[in-house]
Design an enzyme around this catalytic site. Structure first.
Site, PDB file in Angstrom:
ATOM      1  CG  ASP A 125      74.328  36.697  57.564  1.00  0.00           C
ATOM      2  OD1 ASP A 125      73.249  36.531  56.964  1.00  0.00           O
ATOM      3  OD2 ASP A 125      75.328  35.987  57.361  1.00  0.00           O
ATOM      4  CG  ASP A 162      80.731  38.409  54.675  1.00  0.00           C
ATOM      5  OD1 ASP A 162      81.881  38.514  55.133  1.00  0.00           O
ATOM      6  OD2 ASP A 162      79.732  38.257  55.392  1.00  0.00           O
ATOM      7  N   GLY A 193      85.380  26.094  60.024  1.00  0.00           N
ATOM      8  CA  GLY A 193      86.076  27.334  60.351  1.00  0.00           C
ATOM      9  C   GLY A 193      87.219  27.687  59.423  1.00  0.00           C
ATOM     10  NE  ARG A 240      79.684  40.245  59.709  1.00  0.00           N
ATOM     11  CZ  ARG A 240      80.110  39.713  58.568  1.00  0.00           C
ATOM     12  NH1 ARG A 240      79.253  39.500  57.584  1.00  0.00           N
ATOM     13  NH2 ARG A 240      81.373  39.387  58.405  1.00  0.00           N
ATOM     14  N   GLY A 300      81.636  32.545  61.981  1.00  0.00           N
ATOM     15  CA  GLY A 300      81.857  31.106  61.945  1.00  0.00           C
ATOM     16  C   GLY A 300      83.233  30.695  61.473  1.00  0.00           C
ATOM     17  CE  LYS A 332      85.429  34.295  54.311  1.00  0.00           C
ATOM     18  NZ  LYS A 332      84.693  34.992  53.236  1.00  0.00           N
ATOM     19  N   GLY A 351      76.855  34.339  63.407  1.00  0.00           N
ATOM     20  CA  GLY A 351      78.093  34.793  64.042  1.00  0.00           C
ATOM     21  C   GLY A 351      79.305  34.517  63.180  1.00  0.00           C
ATOM     22  NE  ARG A 401      86.758  39.011  56.234  1.00  0.00           N
ATOM     23  CZ  ARG A 401      85.478  38.656  56.099  1.00  0.00           C
ATOM     24  NH1 ARG A 401      84.949  38.516  54.892  1.00  0.00           N
ATOM     25  NH2 ARG A 401      84.721  38.444  57.164  1.00  0.00           N
TER      26      ARG A 401
END
Length: 499
Positions: free
Chosen positions: A254, A264, A124, A181, A94, A111, A92, A174
């Protein structure tokens, strides 16, 4: 468009409308003394935001997580996935919090905005070092024409964050049409939550792949057509990665976008010396995500997606058939990309790996570059210049011979290349090469240079680097050194999953 135009949020957003099984509502965690590090006016234009708003204190507070804009309903989504080939179970968001979806259809995510229920043992947070890399590479990839999530802003804070050492925090904004995903589908399939799996698939198909509803291929099965469409988008994405020399570094399921976006940015790298087996992720001890394995891993990940969609497709043979086109789309797209770098059109059978110009020129060239550890980007930049500047039938390849040890092998290849080049229109060849061979990519040492400056309080180099990377095919004479060979210390830079 109003000069004060700020994000206008769609209520509810598409993900939120799916229901609580898909996410957890929560607020970003504030950071002390937020300050601008960099912003992307290119992304702001794409989002139809004004530059005035992006420079405002309101934007600083909202994009640092210190305030929630009117209409924004922040949440973190749940997903699962395979990490380094092993089922990892529930994962998930995170350290990513979705602020919502704009009226223009852009999902906006912070993010590094604090813990979520999916952070597991994490804090986090994101650090300035890795956030600069993600911010710059997101925008660099977009300028290269490679599908990617975008970066709107980068905000720093003196908040201490513990990684290998104590660093300072940062938050990256972002943006994407969707952050869904492969792992979102795996999550509900693994839990036999077929109603939720169908709801998710229907949302993605209706919003992003509507043609799959009416396509007659694969027995008219919308979910099989969906899997095939994702496979083909992923194949074309991987072809672009390989052609530009981009290593992702952590291609877990993911970390694979259902829209075929690069997503990512962690331990990524653009190749310096061409090494097909290069491993850019220091955490990847087995070399699972080595550069030359990326296309194979993408197919493996698609197979996992196929397994997740099997309950909806309802036929194992049809599921396998939906993946089959990857095996033809990727090599054809890759061959076309590589031939374009040589200024040659990609006509059949030239795009067959064992036939035509690809077999004649590309395979031998890549072997030559690997054997001589030639700098990948610089080779193609010099080749482009040699062809553009040629006054005779055969270009002057002396600048390329200077960076290749086995000159006899290169001379033999360049003779064959000249013969093929003579068969096409020179102006068209030059145009193709100049649009296919960037002079500037975000090499590790360039990222490290601007990171060190930013850590010392000087953020100007980040914005300067952004400006260059957003026009990667231009010469930028004031920054010509950024297009040069990497310094000796570049090879000592280690990038890991914590990066």
């Amino acid at each position: 468009m109003s000069e004060s135009f700020a994000p206008q949020w769609r209520k509810p957003g598409r993900l939120e409308a799916l229901g609580p099984a898909f996410f957890t509502s929560l607020q970003p965690a504030p950071v002390p003394a937020p300050h601008w590090v960099a912003t992307s006016t290119s992304t702001a234009r794409w989002m139809q935001l004004s530059r005035d708003w992006l420079a405002s204190d309101e934007a600083l507070q909202v994009l640092s997580g210190n305030a929630v804009a009117a209409g924004s309903q922040p949440l973190a989504s749940v997903y699962s996935g395979h990490q380094f080939g092993v089922w990892a179970g529930q994962l998930g968001d995170g350290r990513a919090i979705l602020l919502g979806e704009t009226e223009q259809g852009h999902e906006v995510q912070l993010k590094g905005a604090g813990r979520t229920p999916y952070s597991r043992m994490g804090d986090g947070r994101a650090v300035l070092r890795s956030s600069i890399r993600e911010f710059l590479c997101s925008e660099a990839m977009a300028a290269l024409g490679i599908p990617t999530t975008r970066a709107l802003a980068l905000i720093g804070s003196p908040l201490p964050v513990a990684r290998e050492s104590l660093e300072t925090a940062a938050v990256v904004t972002r943006v994407a049409e969707s952050f869904i995903r492969f792992g979102h589908f795996e999550h509900f399939a693994a839990r036999d939550m077929q109603a939720e799996l169908r709801t998710l698939a229907d949302l993605v198909i209706d919003q992003h792949y509507p043609e799959c509803r009416s396509a007659e291929a694969l027995a008219g099965n919308a979910y099989a057509n969906f899997l095939q469409a994702v496979s083909e988008r992923t194949a074309r994405l991987l072809a672009q990665w390989q052609a530009v020399g981009f290593c992702h570094g952590v291609m877990n399921t993911d970390n694979m976008s259902i829209l075929g976006l690069t997503i990512d940015y962690g331990p990524f790298q653009f190749l310096d010396a061409f090494d097909p087996g290069h491993i850019c992720n220091h955490s990847d001890s087995q070399g699972r995500y080595a550069f030359n394995r990326q296309p194979q891993i993408a197919y493996w990940n698609l197979y996992c997606l196929g397994q997740a969609l099997l309950p909806l497709i309802g036929d194992e043979e049809l599921t396998i058939a939906a993946l089959e086109s990857y095996k033809s789309v990727f090599p054809a797209a890759y061959a076309a990309q590589m031939l374009a770098k040589l200024g040659l059109p990609a006509n059949a059978p030239d795009t067959e790996p064992t036939q035509g110009r690809f077999a004649l020129l590309v395979n031998p060239l890549l072997q030559l570059l690997a054997d001589n550890r030639v700098d990948y980007t610089i080779f193609f930049t010099r080749l482009t210049d040699a062809v553009a500047q040629a006054k005779e039938a055969r270009p002057d390849f002396e600048p390329l011979r200077d960076i290749i040890l086995d000159r006899a092998a290169f001379d033999a290849w360049s003779l064959t290349y000249s013969e093929q080049l003579a068969q096409v229109d020179k102006a068209q060849a030059v145009d193709l090469m100049q649009k296919s061979n960037p002079r500037f990519v975000l090499r590790n040492h360039l990222g490290e240079t601007v990171i060190r400056a930013a850590q010392a309080g000087d953020f100007a180099p980040v914005q300067q680097m952004l400006a260059v990377l957003q026009a990667p095919y231009d010469p930028h004479p004031d920054h010509a050194d950024w297009a040069g060979l990497p310094p000796d210390w570049a090879s000592s830079i280690e990038i890991s999953c914590s990066s």
